[in-house]
Motif scaffolding. Structure first.
Motif, PDB file in Angstrom:
ATOM      1  N   LYS A  76      -1.579   1.854  -3.197  1.00 22.47           N
ATOM      2  CA  LYS A  76      -0.998   2.156  -1.881  1.00 22.47           C
ATOM      3  C   LYS A  76      -2.105   2.421  -0.861  1.00 22.47           C
ATOM      4  N   ASN A  77      -3.109   3.172  -1.300  1.00 25.16           N
ATOM      5  CA  ASN A  77      -4.238   3.464  -0.410  1.00 25.16           C
ATOM      6  C   ASN A  77      -4.991   2.192  -0.037  1.00 25.16           C
ATOM      7  N   ARG A  78      -5.104   1.301  -0.989  1.00 25.00           N
ATOM      8  CA  ARG A  78      -5.805   0.037  -0.734  1.00 25.00           C
ATOM      9  C   ARG A  78      -5.108  -0.753   0.371  1.00 25.00           C
ATOM     10  N   ILE A  79      -3.793  -0.783   0.314  1.00 30.85           N
ATOM     11  CA  ILE A  79      -3.022  -1.478   1.355  1.00 30.85           C
ATOM     12  C   ILE A  79      -3.191  -0.763   2.693  1.00 30.85           C
ATOM     13  N   ALA A  80      -3.068   0.571   2.677  1.00 34.49           N
ATOM     14  CA  ALA A  80      -3.146   1.352   3.914  1.00 34.49           C
ATOM     15  C   ALA A  80      -4.516   1.244   4.578  1.00 34.49           C
ATOM     16  N   GLU A  81      -5.544   1.137   3.779  1.00 38.09           N
ATOM     17  CA  GLU A  81      -6.910   1.110   4.312  1.00 38.09           C
ATOM     18  C   GLU A  81      -7.355  -0.286   4.765  1.00 38.09           C
ATOM     19  N   ASN A  82      -6.591  -1.298   4.420  1.00 39.40           N
ATOM     20  CA  ASN A  82      -6.965  -2.682   4.753  1.00 39.40           C
ATOM     21  C   ASN A  82      -5.867  -3.345   5.575  1.00 39.40           C
ATOM     22  N   ALA A  83      -5.819  -2.985   6.842  1.00 40.11           N
ATOM     23  CA  ALA A  83      -4.775  -3.531   7.724  1.00 40.11           C
ATOM     24  C   ALA A  83      -4.878  -5.048   7.863  1.00 40.11           C
ATOM     25  N   SER A  84      -6.072  -5.584   7.689  1.00 41.60           N
ATOM     26  CA  SER A  84      -6.250  -7.032   7.846  1.00 41.60           C
ATOM     27  C   SER A  84      -6.125  -7.794   6.524  1.00 41.60           C
ATOM     28  N   MET A  85      -5.583  -7.147   5.536  1.00 40.73           N
ATOM     29  CA  MET A  85      -5.424  -7.781   4.223  1.00 40.73           C
ATOM     30  C   MET A  85      -4.485  -8.990   4.343  1.00 40.73           C
ATOM     31  N   PRO A  86      -4.844 -10.118   3.724  1.00 40.85           N
ATOM     32  CA  PRO A  86      -3.942 -11.283   3.738  1.00 40.85           C
ATOM     33  C   PRO A  86      -2.573 -10.927   3.135  1.00 40.85           C
ATOM     34  N   GLU A  87      -1.555 -11.501   3.707  1.00 37.22           N
ATOM     35  CA  GLU A  87      -0.177 -11.175   3.290  1.00 37.22           C
ATOM     36  C   GLU A  87       0.070 -11.458   1.807  1.00 37.22           C
ATOM     37  N   ASP A  88      -0.460 -12.559   1.273  1.00 35.96           N
ATOM     38  CA  ASP A  88      -0.219 -12.873  -0.140  1.00 35.96           C
ATOM     39  C   ASP A  88      -0.873 -11.828  -1.050  1.00 35.96           C
ATOM     40  N   GLN A  89      -2.038 -11.327  -0.676  1.00 43.94           N
ATOM     41  CA  GLN A  89      -2.700 -10.288  -1.467  1.00 43.94           C
ATOM     42  C   GLN A  89      -1.898  -8.979  -1.389  1.00 43.94           C
TER      43      GLN A  89
END
Length: 148
Positions: free
Chosen positions: A71-84
């Motif tokens: 969850k933290n990984r998602i929250a900390e990476n706003a520019s994360m590709p949607e598929d990831q």
């Protein structure tokens, strides 16, 4: 919960032993050797079910930690590709499901005493063995997926 189950099992074993002794006195003969074997087999099966539970129960904390990290990984990476992001969310869902599977199994686990019928008790424990093996498999697979 585990302490309650063990206490209940001990009480039921004592009760069954007392009833068996009473039965022996009433009929003037010893219990069949087969009866002792069946009781021992059910106890051994119960112990095996609990061994699997005890093996994976500590992994519930691992599930929680992995979920929070993801969850933290998602929250900390706003520019994360949607598929990831979707893959991570799917892993979180799998961790949730595996953890919930353990909680449901524990709530529903209610061994039948041999005094209610040794065969019925054995069948119940065999069914529970399959369920707890599935819980273990789900937990281990979810944790493995979270590692990747």
């Amino acid at each position: 919960m585990k302490k309650y189950i063990y206490t209940l099992l001990l009480a039921l074993s004592i009760l069954a032993a007392c009833q068996q002794k009473s039965h022996e006195k009433d009929h003037g003969h010893d219990a069949h050797a087969e009866d002792g074997i069946q009781e021992t087999e059910n106890q051994a099966l119960y112990n095996e079910v609990m061994k699997i539970h005890d093996e994976v129960m500590p992994k519930m904390e691992d599930i929680h930690r992995k979920k929070e990290a993801l969850k933290n990984r998602i929250a900390e990476n706003a520019s994360m590709p949607e598929d990831q992001k979707q893959k991570i969310e799917a892993t979180i869902a799998k961790l949730d499901s595996a953890g919930e599977g353990m909680m449901v199994w524990m709530r529903q686990f209610n061994p039948i005493p041999d005094s209610a019928g040794e065969e019925k008790a054995r069948e119940y424990l065999e069914t529970e063995m399959e369920k707890v093996k599935k819980v273990r498999e789900d937990i281990l697979q979810a944790l493995k997926q979270a590692e990747n």
